[in-house]
Design a protein around this motif. Structure first.
Motif, PDB file in Angstrom:
ATOM      1  N   LYS A  13      -5.821   0.779 -22.184  1.00  0.00           N
ATOM      2  CA  LYS A  13      -7.340   1.093 -21.964  1.00  0.00           C
ATOM      3  C   LYS A  13      -8.084   0.330 -22.948  1.00  0.00           C
ATOM      4  CE  LYS A  13      -6.549   4.121 -18.443  1.00  0.00           C
ATOM      5  NZ  LYS A  13      -6.930   3.873 -17.062  1.00  0.00           N
ATOM      6  N   THR A  14      -8.891  -0.502 -22.505  1.00  0.00           N
ATOM      7  CA  THR A  14      -9.819  -1.315 -23.566  1.00  0.00           C
ATOM      8  C   THR A  14     -11.351  -0.736 -23.689  1.00  0.00           C
ATOM      9  OG1 THR A  14     -10.303  -2.907 -21.893  1.00  0.00           O
ATOM     10  CG2 THR A  14      -8.590  -3.260 -23.361  1.00  0.00           C
ATOM     11  N   ARG A  15     -11.720   0.114 -22.867  1.00  0.00           N
ATOM     12  CA  ARG A  15     -13.077   0.599 -22.615  1.00  0.00           C
ATOM     13  C   ARG A  15     -13.021   2.117 -22.541  1.00  0.00           C
ATOM     14  NH1 ARG A  15     -16.484  -3.398 -20.409  1.00  0.00           N
ATOM     15  NH2 ARG A  15     -15.419  -4.953 -19.387  1.00  0.00           N
ATOM     16  N   PHE A  16     -14.129   2.788 -23.323  1.00  0.00           N
ATOM     17  CA  PHE A  16     -14.317   4.057 -23.514  1.00  0.00           C
ATOM     18  C   PHE A  16     -14.488   4.673 -21.734  1.00  0.00           C
ATOM     19  CE2 PHE A  16     -17.662   7.415 -23.802  1.00  0.00           C
ATOM     20  CZ  PHE A  16     -16.644   8.571 -23.921  1.00  0.00           C
ATOM     21  N   CYS A  17     -15.541   4.571 -21.352  1.00  0.00           N
ATOM     22  CA  CYS A  17     -16.088   5.148 -20.160  1.00  0.00           C
ATOM     23  C   CYS A  17     -16.835   4.161 -19.376  1.00  0.00           C
ATOM     24  CB  CYS A  17     -16.893   6.063 -20.302  1.00  0.00           C
ATOM     25  SG  CYS A  17     -17.529   7.142 -18.933  1.00  0.00           S
ATOM     26  N   ARG A  60     -11.965  -0.588  -8.793  1.00  0.00           N
ATOM     27  CA  ARG A  60     -10.639   0.179  -9.174  1.00  0.00           C
ATOM     28  C   ARG A  60      -9.963  -0.697 -10.189  1.00  0.00           C
ATOM     29  NH1 ARG A  60      -7.460   1.614  -3.629  1.00  0.00           N
ATOM     30  NH2 ARG A  60      -8.760   3.429  -3.047  1.00  0.00           N
ATOM     31  N   GLU A  61     -10.048  -1.912 -10.349  1.00  0.00           N
ATOM     32  CA  GLU A  61      -9.820  -2.791 -11.458  1.00  0.00           C
ATOM     33  C   GLU A  61     -10.430  -2.548 -12.535  1.00  0.00           C
ATOM     34  OE1 GLU A  61     -10.152  -7.532 -11.985  1.00  0.00           O
ATOM     35  OE2 GLU A  61      -8.738  -6.997 -10.591  1.00  0.00           O
ATOM     36  N   PHE A  62     -11.861  -2.403 -12.504  1.00  0.00           N
ATOM     37  CA  PHE A  62     -12.828  -2.085 -13.688  1.00  0.00           C
ATOM     38  C   PHE A  62     -12.441  -0.919 -14.178  1.00  0.00           C
ATOM     39  CE2 PHE A  62     -17.046  -0.402 -14.956  1.00  0.00           C
ATOM     40  CZ  PHE A  62     -17.087  -1.055 -16.045  1.00  0.00           C
ATOM     41  N   PHE A  63     -12.341   0.262 -13.262  1.00  0.00           N
ATOM     42  CA  PHE A  63     -11.930   1.511 -13.986  1.00  0.00           C
ATOM     43  C   PHE A  63     -10.610   1.478 -14.536  1.00  0.00           C
ATOM     44  CE2 PHE A  63     -15.308   3.583 -10.921  1.00  0.00           C
ATOM     45  CZ  PHE A  63     -16.533   3.408 -11.718  1.00  0.00           C
ATOM     46  N   SER A  64      -9.669   0.935 -14.197  1.00  0.00           N
ATOM     47  CA  SER A  64      -8.345   0.931 -14.619  1.00  0.00           C
ATOM     48  C   SER A  64      -8.562   0.426 -16.319  1.00  0.00           C
ATOM     49  CB  SER A  64      -7.378  -0.033 -13.891  1.00  0.00           C
ATOM     50  OG  SER A  64      -7.715  -1.323 -14.181  1.00  0.00           O
ATOM     51  N   GLU A  65      -9.374  -0.071 -16.741  1.00  0.00           N
ATOM     52  CA  GLU A  65      -9.789  -0.690 -18.204  1.00  0.00           C
ATOM     53  C   GLU A  65     -10.289   0.473 -18.790  1.00  0.00           C
ATOM     54  OE1 GLU A  65     -12.314  -3.957 -17.748  1.00  0.00           O
ATOM     55  OE2 GLU A  65     -10.913  -5.043 -16.725  1.00  0.00           O
ATOM     56  N   CYS A  66     -10.820   1.544 -18.193  1.00  0.00           N
ATOM     57  CA  CYS A  66     -11.625   2.673 -18.828  1.00  0.00           C
ATOM     58  C   CYS A  66     -10.563   3.915 -19.186  1.00  0.00           C
ATOM     59  CB  CYS A  66     -12.917   3.016 -18.045  1.00  0.00           C
ATOM     60  SG  CYS A  66     -13.892   1.534 -17.729  1.00  0.00           S
ATOM     61  N   LYS A  67     -10.818   4.622 -20.057  1.00  0.00           N
ATOM     62  CA  LYS A  67     -10.288   6.019 -20.273  1.00  0.00           C
ATOM     63  C   LYS A  67     -10.883   7.008 -19.574  1.00  0.00           C
ATOM     64  CE  LYS A  67      -8.664   7.521 -24.293  1.00  0.00           C
ATOM     65  NZ  LYS A  67      -8.673   7.983 -25.644  1.00  0.00           N
ATOM     66  N   ALA A  69     -14.210   7.537 -16.385  1.00  0.00           N
ATOM     67  CA  ALA A  69     -15.252   7.030 -15.540  1.00  0.00           C
ATOM     68  C   ALA A  69     -16.286   8.211 -14.999  1.00  0.00           C
ATOM     69  CB  ALA A  69     -14.510   6.534 -14.249  1.00  0.00           C
ATOM     70  N   LEU A  70     -17.645   7.710 -15.099  1.00  0.00           N
ATOM     71  CA  LEU A  70     -18.520   8.718 -14.943  1.00  0.00           C
ATOM     72  C   LEU A  70     -18.817   8.370 -12.926  1.00  0.00           C
ATOM     73  CD1 LEU A  70     -20.670  10.359 -16.124  1.00  0.00           C
ATOM     74  CD2 LEU A  70     -22.097   8.453 -16.637  1.00  0.00           C
ATOM     75  N   VAL A  71     -18.346   9.552 -12.497  1.00  0.00           N
ATOM     76  CA  VAL A  71     -18.529   9.673 -11.124  1.00  0.00           C
ATOM     77  C   VAL A  71     -19.372  10.746 -10.535  1.00  0.00           C
ATOM     78  CG1 VAL A  71     -16.756   9.796  -9.186  1.00  0.00           C
ATOM     79  CG2 VAL A  71     -15.918   8.825 -11.275  1.00  0.00           C
ATOM     80  N   PHE A  72     -20.570  10.309 -10.575  1.00  0.00           N
ATOM     81  CA  PHE A  72     -21.647  11.434 -10.072  1.00  0.00           C
ATOM     82  C   PHE A  72     -22.099  10.908  -8.685  1.00  0.00           C
ATOM     83  CE2 PHE A  72     -23.517  13.884 -13.703  1.00  0.00           C
ATOM     84  CZ  PHE A  72     -22.206  13.947 -14.369  1.00  0.00           C
ATOM     85  N   PRO A  93     -11.608  11.060 -14.205  1.00  0.00           N
ATOM     86  CA  PRO A  93     -13.021  11.180 -13.865  1.00  0.00           C
ATOM     87  C   PRO A  93     -13.782  11.981 -14.437  1.00  0.00           C
ATOM     88  CG  PRO A  93     -11.330  11.099 -11.829  1.00  0.00           C
ATOM     89  CD  PRO A  93     -10.669  11.329 -13.119  1.00  0.00           C
ATOM     90  N   ILE A  94     -15.236  11.914 -14.614  1.00  0.00           N
ATOM     91  CA  ILE A  94     -16.119  12.917 -15.050  1.00  0.00           C
ATOM     92  C   ILE A  94     -16.892  13.194 -13.829  1.00  0.00           C
ATOM     93  CG2 ILE A  94     -18.036  13.661 -16.701  1.00  0.00           C
ATOM     94  CD1 ILE A  94     -16.713  11.250 -18.456  1.00  0.00           C
ATOM     95  N   TYR A  95     -16.591  14.229 -12.849  1.00  0.00           N
ATOM     96  CA  TYR A  95     -17.217  14.244 -11.771  1.00  0.00           C
ATOM     97  C   TYR A  95     -18.393  15.103 -11.453  1.00  0.00           C
ATOM     98  CZ  TYR A  95     -17.662  15.235  -6.802  1.00  0.00           C
ATOM     99  OH  TYR A  95     -18.222  15.316  -5.532  1.00  0.00           O
ATOM    100  N   TRP A  96     -19.400  14.935 -11.112  1.00  0.00           N
ATOM    101  CA  TRP A  96     -20.688  15.854 -10.538  1.00  0.00           C
ATOM    102  C   TRP A  96     -20.910  15.629  -8.951  1.00  0.00           C
ATOM    103  CZ3 TRP A  96     -25.225  15.113  -8.601  1.00  0.00           C
ATOM    104  CH2 TRP A  96     -26.212  16.172  -8.610  1.00  0.00           C
ATOM    105  N   GLY A  97     -21.146  16.423  -8.123  1.00  0.00           N
ATOM    106  CA  GLY A  97     -21.583  16.109  -6.849  1.00  0.00           C
ATOM    107  C   GLY A  97     -21.478  17.620  -5.911  1.00  0.00           C
ATOM    108  N   ASP A  98     -20.361  17.382  -5.434  1.00  0.00           N
ATOM    109  CA  ASP A  98     -19.819  18.542  -4.622  1.00  0.00           C
ATOM    110  C   ASP A  98     -19.096  19.814  -5.346  1.00  0.00           C
ATOM    111  OD1 ASP A  98     -18.812  20.427  -2.880  1.00  0.00           O
ATOM    112  OD2 ASP A  98     -17.494  19.078  -1.698  1.00  0.00           O
ATOM    113  N   PRO A  99     -19.742  20.891  -5.552  1.00  0.00           N
ATOM    114  CA  PRO A  99     -19.406  21.958  -6.379  1.00  0.00           C
ATOM    115  C   PRO A  99     -18.070  22.435  -5.724  1.00  0.00           C
ATOM    116  CG  PRO A  99     -21.272  22.722  -5.031  1.00  0.00           C
ATOM    117  CD  PRO A  99     -21.190  21.103  -4.898  1.00  0.00           C
TER     118      PRO A  99
END
Length: 158
Positions: A13-17, A60-67, A69-72, A93-99
């Motif tokens: 993982k080369t990226r934080f988020c 998917r490729e991009f997020f694979s580099e991240c520890k 992912a902001l998924v709102f 994932p850091i998820y917000w949307g459907d409770p």
């Protein structure tokens, strides 16, 4: 089903988020991105707030580099393919949307913003996980789907 994820995978993982969005009109997502950016740089690969120098073609490729992912979702109460894409990329994932998202997905496998009293508490949890490889690996090895979730029943109800 448990995900196979090891320390070797974590070291790649080369990226934080990361986040990939075009829509600037999402106040919750914008606020979370702002708060996380005060801790470490959040990599934006979409049209909105792009700071990586190119537009991401393969999320998917991009997020694979991240520890993380902001998924709102764009709106409250909505559930799209964003969470599934993030799980498929091998990131938290850091998820917000459907409770009610935990009817389908295991809340131990991601950071469900709906389970916290404030965005600041979410950021504190992200920082805690970021500082602990053991905790990160523990979350990544959790089953993705909720214990009583049935894909067969889900498809029958569509």
């Amino acid at each position: 089903t448990k995900v196979e994820f090891s320390m070797k995978d974590l070291k790649k993982k080369t990226r934080f988020c990361g986040f990939v969005h075009a829509n600037p009109i999402a106040p919750e997502r914008n606020r979370m991105e702002q708060l996380l950016s005060q801790y470490k740089s959040v990599s934006s690969g979409g049209r909105y707030k792009n700071n990586i120098g190119y537009f991401v073609k393969n999320k998917r490729e991009f997020f694979s580099e991240c520890k993380f992912a902001l998924v709102f979702e764009n709106t409250y109460g909505y559930d799209s393919d964003r969470l599934v894409d993030t799980f498929a990329s091998g990131t938290i994932p850091i998820y917000w949307g459907d409770p009610n998202i935990t009817k389908e997905f295991n809340s131990k496998a991601f950071i469900n913003v709906h389970e916290y009293d404030s965005f600041e508490q979410v950021v504190e949890r992200v920082i805690e996980i970021d500082h602990s490889d053991e905790l990160y690996l523990q979350i990544m090895q959790e089953p993705i789907f909720a214990e009583d979730f049935s894909l067969k029943v889900y498809y029958e109800n569509l």
